[in-house]
Scaffold this motif. Sequence first.
Motif, PDB file in Angstrom:
ATOM      1  N   CYS A 150     102.337   8.215  34.502  1.00 52.51           N
ATOM      2  CA  CYS A 150     101.477   7.226  35.520  1.00 52.51           C
ATOM      3  C   CYS A 150     101.329   5.932  34.341  1.00 52.51           C
ATOM      4  CB  CYS A 150     100.340   7.595  36.367  1.00 52.51           C
ATOM      5  SG  CYS A 150     100.947   8.757  37.308  1.00 52.51           S
ATOM      6  N   GLU A 151     102.277   5.171  34.441  1.00 49.73           N
ATOM      7  CA  GLU A 151     102.147   3.629  33.491  1.00 49.73           C
ATOM      8  C   GLU A 151     103.174   2.742  33.973  1.00 49.73           C
ATOM      9  OE1 GLU A 151     105.124   4.491  29.688  1.00 49.73           O
ATOM     10  OE2 GLU A 151     102.742   5.012  29.445  1.00 49.73           O
ATOM     11  N   TYR A 152     102.795   1.647  33.957  1.00 51.80           N
ATOM     12  CA  TYR A 152     103.516   0.296  34.376  1.00 51.80           C
ATOM     13  C   TYR A 152     104.925   0.502  34.272  1.00 51.80           C
ATOM     14  CZ  TYR A 152     105.191  -4.215  35.744  1.00 51.80           C
ATOM     15  OH  TYR A 152     105.997  -5.307  36.343  1.00 51.80           O
ATOM     16  N   TYR A 153     105.228   0.601  32.988  1.00 51.54           N
ATOM     17  CA  TYR A 153     106.988   0.408  33.170  1.00 51.54           C
ATOM     18  C   TYR A 153     107.608   1.675  33.603  1.00 51.54           C
ATOM     19  CZ  TYR A 153     106.023  -3.483  29.658  1.00 51.54           C
ATOM     20  OH  TYR A 153     105.747  -4.389  29.258  1.00 51.54           O
ATOM     21  N   THR A 184     103.099  13.569  34.770  1.00 53.91           N
ATOM     22  CA  THR A 184     102.906  13.931  33.522  1.00 53.91           C
ATOM     23  C   THR A 184     101.906  13.471  32.774  1.00 53.91           C
ATOM     24  OG1 THR A 184     104.820  13.335  32.334  1.00 53.91           O
ATOM     25  CG2 THR A 184     105.065  15.299  33.434  1.00 53.91           C
ATOM     26  N   MET A 185     101.198  14.172  31.682  1.00 55.79           N
ATOM     27  CA  MET A 185     100.229  13.448  30.892  1.00 55.79           C
ATOM     28  C   MET A 185      99.287  12.945  31.525  1.00 55.79           C
ATOM     29  SD  MET A 185     102.824  12.165  27.896  1.00 55.79           S
ATOM     30  CE  MET A 185     104.486  13.270  27.755  1.00 55.79           C
ATOM     31  N   PHE A 186      98.838  13.360  32.620  1.00 51.40           N
ATOM     32  CA  PHE A 186      97.887  12.750  33.529  1.00 51.40           C
ATOM     33  C   PHE A 186      96.604  12.704  33.148  1.00 51.40           C
ATOM     34  CE2 PHE A 186      95.634  12.291  37.609  1.00 51.40           C
ATOM     35  CZ  PHE A 186      96.577  11.457  38.271  1.00 51.40           C
ATOM     36  N   ASP A 187      95.799  11.428  33.002  1.00 47.55           N
ATOM     37  CA  ASP A 187      94.478  11.210  32.720  1.00 47.55           C
ATOM     38  C   ASP A 187      93.740  10.500  33.694  1.00 47.55           C
ATOM     39  OD1 ASP A 187      92.139  10.868  31.581  1.00 47.55           O
ATOM     40  OD2 ASP A 187      92.949  10.037  29.736  1.00 47.55           O
ATOM     41  N   PRO A 188      92.839  11.280  34.702  1.00 47.64           N
ATOM     42  CA  PRO A 188      92.465  10.733  35.722  1.00 47.64           C
ATOM     43  C   PRO A 188      91.429   9.680  35.383  1.00 47.64           C
ATOM     44  CG  PRO A 188      91.575  12.878  35.565  1.00 47.64           C
ATOM     45  CD  PRO A 188      92.841  12.701  34.623  1.00 47.64           C
ATOM     46  N   ARG A 189      90.870   9.597  34.176  1.00 51.41           N
ATOM     47  CA  ARG A 189      89.931   8.641  33.768  1.00 51.41           C
ATOM     48  C   ARG A 189      90.405   7.287  33.640  1.00 51.41           C
ATOM     49  NH1 ARG A 189      88.350  11.649  28.385  1.00 51.41           N
ATOM     50  NH2 ARG A 189      90.471  11.608  28.288  1.00 51.41           N
ATOM     51  N   LEU A 192      94.598   2.574  35.453  1.00 54.51           N
ATOM     52  CA  LEU A 192      96.086   2.512  35.588  1.00 54.51           C
ATOM     53  C   LEU A 192      96.606   3.715  36.044  1.00 54.51           C
ATOM     54  CD1 LEU A 192      98.485   0.743  35.278  1.00 54.51           C
ATOM     55  CD2 LEU A 192      98.824   1.288  33.020  1.00 54.51           C
ATOM     56  N   THR A 193      96.424   4.792  35.275  1.00 54.11           N
ATOM     57  CA  THR A 193      96.989   6.241  36.080  1.00 54.11           C
ATOM     58  C   THR A 193      96.711   6.400  37.453  1.00 54.11           C
ATOM     59  OG1 THR A 193      96.683   7.265  33.943  1.00 54.11           O
ATOM     60  CG2 THR A 193      96.779   8.523  35.718  1.00 54.11           C
ATOM     61  N   LYS A 194      95.436   6.126  37.876  1.00 52.96           N
ATOM     62  CA  LYS A 194      95.146   6.106  39.377  1.00 52.96           C
ATOM     63  C   LYS A 194      95.956   5.093  40.388  1.00 52.96           C
ATOM     64  CE  LYS A 194      90.776   6.477  38.647  1.00 52.96           C
ATOM     65  NZ  LYS A 194      89.284   6.578  38.886  1.00 52.96           N
ATOM     66  N   ASP A 195      96.091   4.091  39.650  1.00 57.23           N
ATOM     67  CA  ASP A 195      96.819   3.000  40.573  1.00 57.23           C
ATOM     68  C   ASP A 195      98.370   3.306  40.621  1.00 57.23           C
ATOM     69  OD1 ASP A 195      94.699   1.687  40.609  1.00 57.23           O
ATOM     70  OD2 ASP A 195      94.970   0.069  39.049  1.00 57.23           O
ATOM     71  N   VAL A 201     102.692   7.915  45.679  1.00 52.81           N
ATOM     72  CA  VAL A 201     102.418   8.575  46.793  1.00 52.81           C
ATOM     73  C   VAL A 201     102.930   7.883  48.008  1.00 52.81           C
ATOM     74  CG1 VAL A 201     100.635   9.859  48.119  1.00 52.81           C
ATOM     75  CG2 VAL A 201     100.950  10.283  45.807  1.00 52.81           C
ATOM     76  N   ASP A 202     102.285   6.441  47.659  1.00 50.89           N
ATOM     77  CA  ASP A 202     102.598   5.514  48.960  1.00 50.89           C
ATOM     78  C   ASP A 202     104.312   5.402  48.963  1.00 50.89           C
ATOM     79  OD1 ASP A 202      99.959   5.184  49.466  1.00 50.89           O
ATOM     80  OD2 ASP A 202      99.848   3.275  48.414  1.00 50.89           O
ATOM     81  N   TYR A 203     104.992   5.339  48.145  1.00 50.32           N
ATOM     82  CA  TYR A 203     106.358   4.903  48.072  1.00 50.32           C
ATOM     83  C   TYR A 203     107.169   6.265  48.513  1.00 50.32           C
ATOM     84  CZ  TYR A 203     110.883   2.475  47.390  1.00 50.32           C
ATOM     85  OH  TYR A 203     112.042   2.201  47.317  1.00 50.32           O
ATOM     86  N   PHE A 204     107.034   7.325  47.609  1.00 52.75           N
ATOM     87  CA  PHE A 204     107.699   8.626  47.711  1.00 52.75           C
ATOM     88  C   PHE A 204     107.213   9.638  48.542  1.00 52.75           C
ATOM     89  CE2 PHE A 204     108.957   6.478  43.674  1.00 52.75           C
ATOM     90  CZ  PHE A 204     110.418   6.240  43.907  1.00 52.75           C
ATOM     91  N   GLY A 205     106.033   9.458  49.148  1.00 53.90           N
ATOM     92  CA  GLY A 205     105.500  10.524  50.006  1.00 53.90           C
ATOM     93  C   GLY A 205     105.511  11.871  49.556  1.00 53.90           C
ATOM     94  N   ASP A 206     105.926  13.056  50.332  1.00 53.22           N
ATOM     95  CA  ASP A 206     105.969  14.102  49.908  1.00 53.22           C
ATOM     96  C   ASP A 206     106.979  14.500  48.778  1.00 53.22           C
ATOM     97  OD1 ASP A 206     108.311  14.259  51.228  1.00 53.22           O
ATOM     98  OD2 ASP A 206     107.698  15.778  52.662  1.00 53.22           O
TER      99      ASP A 206
END
Length: 264
Positions: A150-153, A184-189, A192-195, A201-206
């Motif tokens: 979950c990063e920009y690039y 993957t490599m998810f860090d909720p702290r 950027l990861t959360k954004d 989720v908004d774009y791809f849904g389920d």
Amino acid sequence: MAKILTITNQKGGVGKTTTCVNLAASLAATKKRVLLIDLDPQGNATMGSGVDKHELETSAYELLTGQADAQECIIKGLPVHYDVIGANGDLTAAEVELLQLPRREFRLKMALQNIADQYDFILLDNPPSLNLLTVNALAASAGVIIPMQCEYYALEGISALIGTVEKINKRLNPELKIEGILRTMFDPRMSLTKDVSSHLVDYFGDKVYRTVIPRNVRLAEAPSHGLPALLYDKNSRGSLAYLALAGELSRKTEMDQRTAELAD
């Protein structure tokens, strides 16, 4: 009949091979019959499954070039509880040789026809690039699992990959679809990861799996021991996450099968 899934991302370092190995082990732990096929000349999924890539007698190279059939290439009876068709540097030559062969994009699909009924899932690990090996995987598969950080690039990379899947769907394999997107490599702290996760989720849904794979030392250590994390440390956060993913994938597959049966 096996559900054939390609695990791919044209961006390297996103946990593609880690996902292939650990998902295979987790599905096997839930009593599914699983075959992992390594299509990356680096052979990391092979080594991570406890198979020495340097000692392969038959591999994905022989499979794709028609020098051996699938049954001859399968390695069974491994401690990881799933079967493997391994890969090593020989596979680099296959990319060149395939160019000269008939139906070059469908070599893998044709090779798997005689063994598909022996498994519940066949997972394909791929190099981090779009080449003829990856095209063979996509042409043979029902779905694509896309691991991504979950990063920009990563958002730009996933757009390119989805475009590739759409082209393969139109030209080579009308059954191909996005099976799911795995964070993957998810860090909720990290904000950027959360954004990025929220945008996905908004774009791809389920299509976005509910399961997320955390950053986890045990996941990183396990390959050096030739083991999936589940066999290296079954109680680690990484192991538990991949078990959850296996459950999510199995439930979705069973639902899709029931829906298809009702439609018939």
